[in-house]
Write a protein that holds these residues in place. Structure first.
Motif, mmCIF file in Angstrom:
data_model
loop_
_atom_site.group_PDB
_atom_site.id
_atom_site.type_symbol
_atom_site.label_atom_id
_atom_site.label_comp_id
_atom_site.label_asym_id
_atom_site.label_seq_id
_atom_site.Cartn_x
_atom_site.Cartn_y
_atom_site.Cartn_z
ATOM 1 N N PRO A 77 -0.697 -7.964 -13.518
ATOM 2 C CA PRO A 77 -0.450 -6.594 -13.059
ATOM 3 C C PRO A 77 0.231 -5.738 -14.122
ATOM 4 N N GLN A 78 0.150 -4.423 -13.916
ATOM 5 C CA GLN A 78 0.906 -3.506 -14.763
ATOM 6 C C GLN A 78 2.377 -3.483 -14.355
ATOM 7 N N LEU B 156 0.824 -1.205 0.000
ATOM 8 C CA LEU B 156 0.000 0.000 0.000
ATOM 9 C C LEU B 156 0.862 1.262 0.000
ATOM 10 N N GLY B 157 1.971 1.219 0.754
ATOM 11 C CA GLY B 157 2.875 2.369 0.782
ATOM 12 C C GLY B 157 3.480 2.650 -0.580
ATOM 13 N N GLU B 158 3.873 1.601 -1.293
ATOM 14 C CA GLU B 158 4.443 1.780 -2.624
ATOM 15 C C GLU B 158 3.394 2.297 -3.597
ATOM 16 N N VAL C 236 7.143 4.299 -6.095
ATOM 17 C CA VAL C 236 7.342 4.214 -7.541
ATOM 18 C C VAL C 236 6.093 3.708 -8.256
ATOM 19 N N ALA C 237 5.198 3.033 -7.546
ATOM 20 C CA ALA C 237 3.967 2.520 -8.156
ATOM 21 C C ALA C 237 2.783 3.462 -7.966
ATOM 22 N N ARG C 238 3.064 4.671 -7.585
ATOM 23 C CA ARG C 238 1.988 5.644 -7.365
ATOM 24 C C ARG C 238 1.139 5.788 -8.633
ATOM 25 N N GLY C 239 -0.155 5.557 -8.482
ATOM 26 C CA GLY C 239 -1.067 5.692 -9.607
ATOM 27 C C GLY C 239 -1.213 4.447 -10.454
ATOM 28 N N ILE C 240 -0.452 3.372 -10.152
ATOM 29 C CA ILE C 240 -0.581 2.126 -10.887
ATOM 30 C C ILE C 240 -1.643 1.271 -10.200
ATOM 31 N N GLU C 241 -2.777 1.095 -10.849
ATOM 32 C CA GLU C 241 -3.939 0.482 -10.213
ATOM 33 C C GLU C 241 -3.809 -1.025 -9.992
ATOM 34 N N ILE D 124 -2.311 -5.636 -5.332
ATOM 35 C CA ILE D 124 -3.316 -4.584 -5.464
ATOM 36 C C ILE D 124 -3.957 -4.710 -6.840
ATOM 37 N N SER D 125 -5.276 -4.851 -6.857
ATOM 38 C CA SER D 125 -6.025 -4.999 -8.101
ATOM 39 C C SER D 125 -7.088 -3.916 -8.176
#
Length: 310
Positions: free
Chosen positions: A246-247, A116-118, A123-128, A144-145
């Motif tokens: 995942p992305q 959740l922090g990432e 670096v994964a900010r905004g990657i859903e 995270i999905s």
């Protein structure tokens, strides 16, 4: 007065406490020695006191508290039968802390908190759709999905460290009770086991840092150890990608620093084992968060956005 949330990371050695503002910056922090508190209630009082102290130092108001810990049950808000903490049994940490601080308190296991922090700050900010893999003493993970953390029916979602990657008769025994788990090969302790096998001298007092330093100095056996880690991790990541699509997969933890040695073999093995339609679709990223900051931000990220943003 400025508003802030508190992130608390509970470890067997230290408890890290930080105030996090709306921009995701840690504005104040404090560390407690976890073993100093043999009684759970004394520990709760110490945490509450530390949070109040930090709030006063920043003239801040508290919106909520997030906690990341091993043996955490996010459904009940309790720490349950922790192996590495002074208090045994079931301890209602969310209720006790909420009663003292007067705000909502949220809890999740440390690997989920890291994911959740990432997702929220790193670096994964905004990657859903993303997966976090923590490469430390053990191997943990979080999935995270569509922007939501997957806990699963038994709160075991994201336990990527216990994917079985070795089905041979001499597969390594894992602490979870199974054999051949990713954790027994790609954790810091797993790397040391591989090194002792490859150096053919079990008497050596090696650490994963020793092996990394040897690789940096050009030791070909050490470099081959990390290439082996890459192949093992790549095999597991191919499975993870085909299940979760995942992305991005984010690698975090001490071993991630050795990525220049293991990334080529990881990518090759991952691509070799994944179905063609998914090849090249998932980015492999190295975390930009580190140390105590990552632990505090991860804990803070367990707080729902509608609470932390109010």
């Amino acid at each position: 007065m400025t508003g802030a949330v508190a992130g608390i990371d509970i470890g067997g050695t230290n408890t890290k406490i930080g105030l996090v503002n709306a921009e995701g910056k840690i504005i104040a922090r404090k560390t407690l020695s976890t073993p100093d508190y043999a009684q759970f209630i004394d520990y709760i009082e110490a945490i509450a006191g530390a949070v109040r102290e930090l709030l006063a130092s920043q003239s801040a108001t508290l919106k909520a508290v997030g906690i990341g810990a091993a043996s955490a049950n996010y459904r009940t808000g309790c720490i349950e039968h922790a192996a590495n903490l002074p208090w045994k049994g079931i301890e209602p940490i969310c209720k006790e802390l909420s009663d003292r601080l007067g705000v909502p308190v949220y809890l999740d296991n440390d690997a989920n908190a890291a994911a959740l922090g990432e997702f929220k700050y790193g670096v994964a900010r905004g990657i859903e759709d993303m997966v976090m893999i923590t490469l430390g003493t053990g191997v943990g993970g979080g999935v995270i999905s569509h922007g939501k953390l997957i806990h699963g029916a038994n709160s075991c979602g994201g336990e990527v460290g216990h994917l079985r990657i070795d089905y041979s008769d001499n597969a390594r025994q894992c602490g979870c009770g199974s054999k051949g788990c990713l954790e027994t090969y790609c954790s810091a302790t797993g790397v040391v086991r591989t090194a002792k096998e490859m150096y053919k001298d079990s008497r050596q007092a090696l650490t994963s840092l020793d092996i990394y330093n040897a690789a940096c100095s050009g030791d070909q056996t050490a470099i081959e150890i990390f290439k082996t880690v890459g192949r093992q991790l790549g095999r597991a990541m191919a499975l993870i990608i085909q299940i979760t699509d995942p992305q991005a997969i984010v690698l975090f933890g001490g071993l991630a620093a050795a990525n220049r040695f293991f990334m080529p073999s990881l990518t090759e093995e991952m691509d070799r084992n994944i179905m063609p339609v998914l090849r090249g679709k998932c980015k492999v990223l190295i975390s930009t968060l580190n140390g105590a900051d990552a632990a505090i931000l991860g804990a803070a990220a367990t707080i729902p956005a509608n609470v932390s943003n109010n």
